[in-house]
Design a protein around this motif. Structure first.
Motif, mmCIF file in Angstrom:
data_model
loop_
_atom_site.group_PDB
_atom_site.id
_atom_site.type_symbol
_atom_site.label_atom_id
_atom_site.label_comp_id
_atom_site.label_asym_id
_atom_site.label_seq_id
_atom_site.Cartn_x
_atom_site.Cartn_y
_atom_site.Cartn_z
ATOM 1 N N GLY A 113 22.489 51.130 87.065
ATOM 2 C CA GLY A 113 21.872 52.255 86.780
ATOM 3 C C GLY A 113 22.563 53.229 86.538
ATOM 4 O O GLY A 113 23.933 53.283 86.428
ATOM 5 N N GLN A 114 21.560 53.804 85.375
ATOM 6 C CA GLN A 114 22.380 54.822 84.161
ATOM 7 C C GLN A 114 22.383 56.189 84.940
ATOM 8 O O GLN A 114 22.967 56.888 84.943
ATOM 9 N N LEU A 115 22.672 56.546 86.787
ATOM 10 C CA LEU A 115 22.503 58.159 87.301
ATOM 11 C C LEU A 115 23.996 57.582 87.491
ATOM 12 O O LEU A 115 24.415 56.551 88.095
ATOM 13 N N PRO A 116 24.012 58.630 87.823
ATOM 14 C CA PRO A 116 26.250 58.879 87.933
ATOM 15 C C PRO A 116 25.780 58.576 89.444
ATOM 16 O O PRO A 116 27.174 57.667 90.088
ATOM 17 N N GLU A 117 25.056 58.761 90.863
ATOM 18 C CA GLU A 117 24.924 58.591 91.868
ATOM 19 C C GLU A 117 24.630 58.478 92.932
ATOM 20 O O GLU A 117 23.258 59.201 92.309
ATOM 21 N N PHE A 118 24.211 57.881 93.807
ATOM 22 C CA PHE A 118 23.054 58.112 94.647
ATOM 23 C C PHE A 118 23.295 59.247 95.845
ATOM 24 O O PHE A 118 23.639 59.841 96.134
ATOM 25 N N GLN A 119 22.319 59.831 95.219
ATOM 26 C CA GLN A 119 22.287 61.448 96.296
ATOM 27 C C GLN A 119 20.476 61.614 95.682
ATOM 28 O O GLN A 119 19.610 61.658 95.054
ATOM 29 N N ASN A 120 20.403 63.346 96.643
ATOM 30 C CA ASN A 120 18.913 63.451 97.531
ATOM 31 C C ASN A 120 18.279 64.099 97.522
ATOM 32 O O ASN A 120 18.072 65.012 98.713
ATOM 33 N N LYS A 121 19.677 65.753 96.808
ATOM 34 C CA LYS A 121 19.346 66.612 97.471
ATOM 35 C C LYS A 121 18.098 67.604 96.718
ATOM 36 O O LYS A 121 17.596 67.924 97.171
ATOM 37 N N GLU A 122 17.792 67.375 96.158
ATOM 38 C CA GLU A 122 16.243 68.019 95.591
ATOM 39 C C GLU A 122 15.203 67.085 96.428
ATOM 40 O O GLU A 122 14.347 68.276 96.976
ATOM 41 N N TRP A 123 15.519 66.120 96.768
ATOM 42 C CA TRP A 123 13.925 65.520 98.239
ATOM 43 C C TRP A 123 14.936 66.044 99.479
ATOM 44 O O TRP A 123 14.082 66.634 100.573
ATOM 45 N N ARG A 124 15.944 66.042 99.832
ATOM 46 C CA ARG A 124 16.065 66.709 101.351
ATOM 47 C C ARG A 124 15.898 68.622 101.262
ATOM 48 O O ARG A 124 15.421 68.942 102.360
ATOM 49 N N GLU A 125 16.259 69.411 100.017
ATOM 50 C CA GLU A 125 15.712 70.584 100.231
ATOM 51 C C GLU A 125 14.253 71.060 100.100
ATOM 52 O O GLU A 125 14.047 71.511 100.839
ATOM 53 N N ARG A 126 13.573 69.697 99.321
ATOM 54 C CA ARG A 126 11.673 70.017 99.729
ATOM 55 C C ARG A 126 11.488 69.045 101.236
ATOM 56 O O ARG A 126 10.217 70.567 101.976
ATOM 57 N N LEU A 127 12.187 69.065 102.374
ATOM 58 C CA LEU A 127 11.814 68.617 102.639
ATOM 59 C C LEU A 127 12.607 69.044 104.339
ATOM 60 O O LEU A 127 11.449 69.477 105.003
ATOM 61 N N LEU A 128 13.421 69.896 103.885
ATOM 62 C CA LEU A 128 13.682 70.890 105.214
ATOM 63 C C LEU A 128 13.020 71.953 104.600
ATOM 64 O O LEU A 128 12.916 72.706 105.741
ATOM 65 N N ALA A 129 12.824 72.185 103.931
ATOM 66 C CA ALA A 129 11.366 73.736 103.350
ATOM 67 C C ALA A 129 10.189 73.236 103.627
ATOM 68 O O ALA A 129 9.304 74.472 103.906
ATOM 69 N N SER A 130 9.603 72.014 104.848
ATOM 70 C CA SER A 130 8.535 72.105 104.599
ATOM 71 C C SER A 130 8.324 71.545 106.187
ATOM 72 O O SER A 130 7.584 71.040 106.789
ATOM 73 N N ASN A 131 8.938 72.403 106.918
ATOM 74 C CA ASN A 131 9.151 72.360 108.344
ATOM 75 C C ASN A 131 8.032 72.974 108.751
ATOM 76 O O ASN A 131 7.613 72.156 109.814
ATOM 77 N N GLU A 132 7.139 74.123 108.366
ATOM 78 C CA GLU A 132 6.312 74.323 108.962
ATOM 79 C C GLU A 132 5.248 73.721 108.668
ATOM 80 O O GLU A 132 3.923 73.078 109.889
ATOM 81 N N GLU A 133 5.150 73.006 107.781
ATOM 82 C CA GLU A 133 3.782 72.191 107.512
ATOM 83 C C GLU A 133 3.514 70.905 108.329
ATOM 84 O O GLU A 133 3.240 70.575 108.592
ATOM 85 N N PHE A 134 5.237 71.081 108.847
ATOM 86 C CA PHE A 134 5.083 69.736 109.791
ATOM 87 C C PHE A 134 4.374 70.051 111.362
ATOM 88 O O PHE A 134 3.697 68.996 111.864
#
Length: 307
Positions: A249-270
């Motif tokens: 692929g064209q992306l430089p690396e396998f990473q998930n920072k944006e989604w990791r932060e989104r999940l951790l910020a949603s703890n109250e919703e869970f």
């Protein structure tokens, strides 16, 4: 009271929703009301009943109210019964799983508007993480992705990267967990799985696949694709612009920072969502852990059913 539902779908996607999942803006509210009415037949379950949540299930079952109701009931059944996966279901308790980046939500969408998720077995350290822990993180991510109306209509594409998968991984891949995950993904989550692509499969993968396949529906097995090291065939289905470099692929690396932060910020919703379903055992003070009125920590997002 929950806020009145406002559709976020574009005119094009609303048309697609009408063609593919039988969603009609003129009868949408009627279907929602019919679904809520069925909740009265199961007073043993505390149903979450805001429009946005219920629409996930109606769309998944093409607005067949009875089938949507059956799926919601099973959604709560698996959360009650599969305690190894749902016993503690809050992102902040599993930050270390997200930090390991076993999965990547690819940026953007494919040509059919679907989200693409890569699961990378080489990131699974069997000496540190039980298979149930990894799957729990995956389920939390899917719950979050399902908040997107566009994904509810267009579905998801999964890429299972088996590079580095060894006999040690295989022995930890318990058939009982595989069966539960298959049940959750196909029968409980309102998830439209449009395709599953396997890449970089080692020889031992055939043994794992024989187990996995036995738990899959015929419908899903027809959506499986096997690519090995041939990334060109994968790119026929998933554009290289969405993939990391080691998958051609064209992306430089396998990473998930944006989604990791989104999940951790949603703890109250869970935490709030976890209060719905079957009441837990009565505590020492004689009060059930769930079944009480969930708090209003997320204004307008949830509403308790009044029977």
């Amino acid at each position: 009271m929950s806020e009145q539902y406002v559709c976020s779908l574009s005119a094009e996607l609303q048309q697609k929703a009408k063609l593919e999942v039988n969603e009609d803006p003129d009868t949408r509210q009627k279907k929602l009301d019919q679904l809520r009415h069925l909740f009265k037949s199961r007073p043993d379950i505390l149903f979450r009943n805001d429009d946005a949540f219920l629409l996930r299930f109606l769309r998944n079952k093409k607005f067949d109210v009875q089938k949507a109701f059956k799926k919601i009931v099973h959604y709560y059944e698996v959360r009650r019964d599969y305690t190894d996966l749902f016993g503690t279901f809050k992102p902040l308790d599993y930050k270390y799983i997200f930090d390991a980046e076993m999965e990547m939500v690819c940026p953007g969408r494919d040509s059919d508007g679907r989200k693409v998720i890569i699961a990378r077995n080489s990131r699974w350290d069997v000496d540190r993480y039980d298979v149930a822990e990894g799957f729990r993180g995956s389920l939390m991510m899917m719950e979050t992705i399902l908040q997107e109306e566009e994904t509810q209509i267009n579905g998801v594409v999964l890429i299972a990267d088996y590079e580095g998968y060894t006999m040690k991984h295989f022995t930890k891949s318990k058939p009982s967990i595989m069966k539960k995950m298959s049940d959750i993904y196909e029968n409980a989550l309102p998830l439209r799985i449009k395709a599953v692509h396997f890449v970089r499969q080692p020889e031992i993968f055939s043994k794992l696949y024989s187990i996995i396949k036995s738990f899959m529906s015929e419908k899903l097995t027809k959506r499986l694709y096997f690519h090995g090291e041939e990334y060109g065939s994968l790119h026929k289905y998933v554009p290289s612009s969405m993939l990391p470099a080691d998958l051609g692929g064209q992306l430089p690396e396998f990473q998930n920072k944006e989604w990791r932060e989104r999940l951790l910020a949603s703890n109250e919703e869970f935490e709030i969502n976890n209060k719905y379903g079957f009441p837990k055992a009565v505590g020492s003070l004689g009060v059930a852990d769930v079944g009480e009125e969930p708090g209003a920590g997320i204004a307008g997002s949830f509403k308790r059913l009044e029977v």
